[in-house]
Enzyme design. Structure first.
Site, PDB file in Angstrom:
ATOM      1  N   ASP A  97       7.382   2.945   1.485  1.00 25.88           N
ATOM      2  CA  ASP A  97       6.105   3.351   2.094  1.00 25.88           C
ATOM      3  C   ASP A  97       6.255   4.527   3.059  1.00 25.88           C
ATOM      4  O   ASP A  97       5.314   4.839   3.793  1.00 25.88           O
ATOM      5  CB  ASP A  97       5.494   2.156   2.850  1.00 25.88           C
ATOM      6  CG  ASP A  97       4.930   1.107   1.904  1.00 25.88           C
ATOM      7  OD1 ASP A  97       3.899   1.397   1.269  1.00 25.88           O
ATOM      8  OD2 ASP A  97       5.532   0.023   1.778  1.00 25.88           O
ATOM      9  N   GLU A 100       1.509   8.409   9.028  1.00 24.67           N
ATOM     10  CA  GLU A 100       0.549   8.146  10.111  1.00 24.67           C
ATOM     11  C   GLU A 100       0.877   6.865  10.873  1.00 24.67           C
ATOM     12  O   GLU A 100       0.600   6.748  12.073  1.00 24.67           O
ATOM     13  CB  GLU A 100      -0.853   8.010   9.516  1.00 24.67           C
ATOM     14  CG  GLU A 100      -1.888   7.552  10.527  1.00 24.67           C
ATOM     15  CD  GLU A 100      -3.278   7.392   9.932  1.00 24.67           C
ATOM     16  OE1 GLU A 100      -4.187   8.045  10.432  1.00 24.67           O
ATOM     17  OE2 GLU A 100      -3.438   6.626   8.964  1.00 24.67           O
ATOM     18  N   ARG A 124       8.769  -1.730   7.200  1.00 24.05           N
ATOM     19  CA  ARG A 124       8.409  -0.350   7.542  1.00 24.05           C
ATOM     20  C   ARG A 124       8.996   0.124   8.874  1.00 24.05           C
ATOM     21  O   ARG A 124       8.860   1.284   9.231  1.00 24.05           O
ATOM     22  CB  ARG A 124       6.872  -0.199   7.534  1.00 24.05           C
ATOM     23  CG  ARG A 124       6.259  -0.533   6.172  1.00 24.05           C
ATOM     24  CD  ARG A 124       4.927   0.115   5.966  1.00 24.05           C
ATOM     25  NE  ARG A 124       4.997   1.545   6.203  1.00 24.05           N
ATOM     26  CZ  ARG A 124       3.940   2.313   6.429  1.00 24.05           C
ATOM     27  NH1 ARG A 124       2.739   1.785   6.424  1.00 24.05           N
ATOM     28  NH2 ARG A 124       4.071   3.607   6.660  1.00 24.05           N
ATOM     29  N   HIS A 142      -6.333  -1.663   7.690  1.00 24.83           N
ATOM     30  CA  HIS A 142      -6.380  -0.990   8.998  1.00 24.83           C
ATOM     31  C   HIS A 142      -7.820  -0.646   9.399  1.00 24.83           C
ATOM     32  O   HIS A 142      -8.698  -0.537   8.534  1.00 24.83           O
ATOM     33  CB  HIS A 142      -5.622   0.341   8.916  1.00 24.83           C
ATOM     34  CG  HIS A 142      -4.150   0.216   8.733  1.00 24.83           C
ATOM     35  ND1 HIS A 142      -3.455   0.972   7.819  1.00 24.83           N
ATOM     36  CD2 HIS A 142      -3.230  -0.541   9.369  1.00 24.83           C
ATOM     37  CE1 HIS A 142      -2.158   0.675   7.884  1.00 24.83           C
ATOM     38  NE2 HIS A 142      -1.995  -0.240   8.812  1.00 24.83           N
ATOM     39  N   CYS A 177      -3.439   8.816   6.110  1.00 27.16           N
ATOM     40  CA  CYS A 177      -2.136   8.153   6.263  1.00 27.16           C
ATOM     41  C   CYS A 177      -0.927   9.029   5.949  1.00 27.16           C
ATOM     42  O   CYS A 177       0.171   8.723   6.376  1.00 27.16           O
ATOM     43  CB  CYS A 177      -2.089   6.894   5.410  1.00 27.16           C
ATOM     44  SG  CYS A 177      -2.126   7.261   3.677  1.00 27.16           S
TER      45      CYS A 177
HETATM   46  C1  CIR Z   1       1.333  -0.428   3.691  1.00 26.00           C
HETATM   47  O1  CIR Z   1       0.894  -1.497   3.256  1.00 26.00           O
HETATM   48  O2  CIR Z   1       1.841  -0.358   4.812  1.00 26.00           O
HETATM   49  C2  CIR Z   1       1.247   0.802   2.835  1.00 26.00           C
HETATM   50  N1  CIR Z   1       1.353   0.435   1.464  1.00 26.00           N
HETATM   51  C3  CIR Z   1      -0.049   1.542   3.058  1.00 26.00           C
HETATM   52  C4  CIR Z   1      -0.131   2.112   4.434  1.00 26.00           C
HETATM   53  C5  CIR Z   1      -1.345   2.973   4.601  1.00 26.00           C
HETATM   54  N2  CIR Z   1      -1.397   3.483   5.928  1.00 26.00           N
HETATM   55  C6  CIR Z   1      -2.448   4.081   6.425  1.00 26.00           C
HETATM   56  O3  CIR Z   1      -3.475   4.213   5.777  1.00 26.00           O
HETATM   57  N3  CIR Z   1      -2.375   4.510   7.682  1.00 26.00           N
END
Ligand code: CIR
Length: 286
Positions: free
Chosen positions: A72, A77, A97, A172, A269
């Site tokens: 990821d 962001e 993450r 989010h 993101c």
């Molecule tokens: C997650 O689940 O963390 C990632 N697949 C997606 C994160 C998206 N982040 C964002 O929109 N700020």
């Protein structure tokens, strides 16, 4: 630069930090719904067009190398929150993450951005839960971001009020609301969007105009240097596209980003926008 004089908020971004797509993205990125296959080649093309859209808005794009250990990691962001010329590193809510933050720390240091960290080890925060409106910091209270992060942000940025906003049923806060221009929040007319709007209206310090769209997917836009980058008509449908393009007073640029949406990624993101005073960057950063 940001200015709060007379309540006026203007942000001029000079740089955007992005990250290349790791080869593990399509198979292993976290997803709430894994029913649709991610096409990695198409995602790469969409990321390239996105980079070009940011450049058209006047920022220099710095792209960090991908790290296959972190599927990821393209979603930069979530690793830091930037306010004016200062940044605070986050502690992402999903344990897989957390290791992404180190590369962002290095990049921000190389750009000479003054950095702080969340001072409570219990704090969990994804940047996707943070909207800086110029007047205050709205922080989604989601599965990824908790109240300890709200308190940590209060200490990190004591000059701004920090307003928690409960977020349930999506990843989010920025999945249902973003800032599109000064004092204007795009919000979805979904039940969650309406709940978020009511919470902001009743508890936030600032007063905002809400630009309503039908679908959550349409709400995530990038507010950058007097322009808005939004999703394409093909992705959000003619009605929401028209509501945004006609409801905003600034020029819009549309990009296709649906491969990232399959992995719960929004437009905001994949970049971290910054204002770097000239002369503070080291020559080699990526
Ligand atoms: C997650 O689940 O963390 C990632 N697949 C997606 C994160 C998206 N982040 C964002 O929109 N700020």
């Amino acid at each position: 630069m940001t200015s709060r004089e007379g309540g006026f908020f203007a942000a001029t971004y000079t740089h955007a930090i992005m990250r290349h797509l790791p080869s593990t993205f399509a198979e292993h990125a976290l997803r709430m719904d894994a029913s649709q296959q991610v096409d990695a080649a198409c995602a790469s093309q969409q990321l390239q067009a996105y980079t070009e859209a940011l450049e058209r808005c006047g920022v220099r794009v710095v792209t960090l190398p991908a790290d296959d250990q972190y599927p990821d990691c393209v979603f930069v962001e979530d690793t830091a929150v930037v306010l004016g010329q200062r940044a605070c590193l986050t502690r992402p809510g999903h344990p897989s993450r957390r290791g992404e933050v180190a590369a962002m720390k290095q990049a921000l240091e190389a750009l000479g951005v003054p950095l702080t960290e969340l001072d409570d080890p219990e704090a969990r925060l994804d940047g996707g839960d943070v909207i800086f409106t110029g007047q205050e910091i709205l922080v989604g209270q989601s599965k990824r971001s908790n109240h300890a992060a709200v308190e940590s942000l209060r200490r990190a940025f004591p000059e701004y009020p920090v307003t928690p906003v409960p977020v349930e049923g999506t990843l989010h806060l920025k999945n249902v609301a973003t800032l599109a221009e000064e004092g204007v929040l795009v919000i979805s007319s979904s039940p969650l969007g309406q709940k978020v709007m009511e919470c902001i209206q009743s508890t936030a310090h600032g007063r905002y105009r809400f630009l309503q769209v039908d679908n959550d997917v349409s709400t995530n836009v990038i507010c950058i240097n007097g322009c808005v980058i939004m999703k394409s008509e093909q992705e959000i449908g003619a009605k929401d596209y028209k509501s945004l393009a006609q409801g905003l007073s600034v020029p819009v640029i549309a990009v296709q980003f649906d491969e990232f949406y399959k992995a719960d990624g929004c437009l905001t993101c994949c970049c971290l926008l910054l204002t770097v005073p000239s002369g503070s960057c080291s020559p080699v950063i990526a």
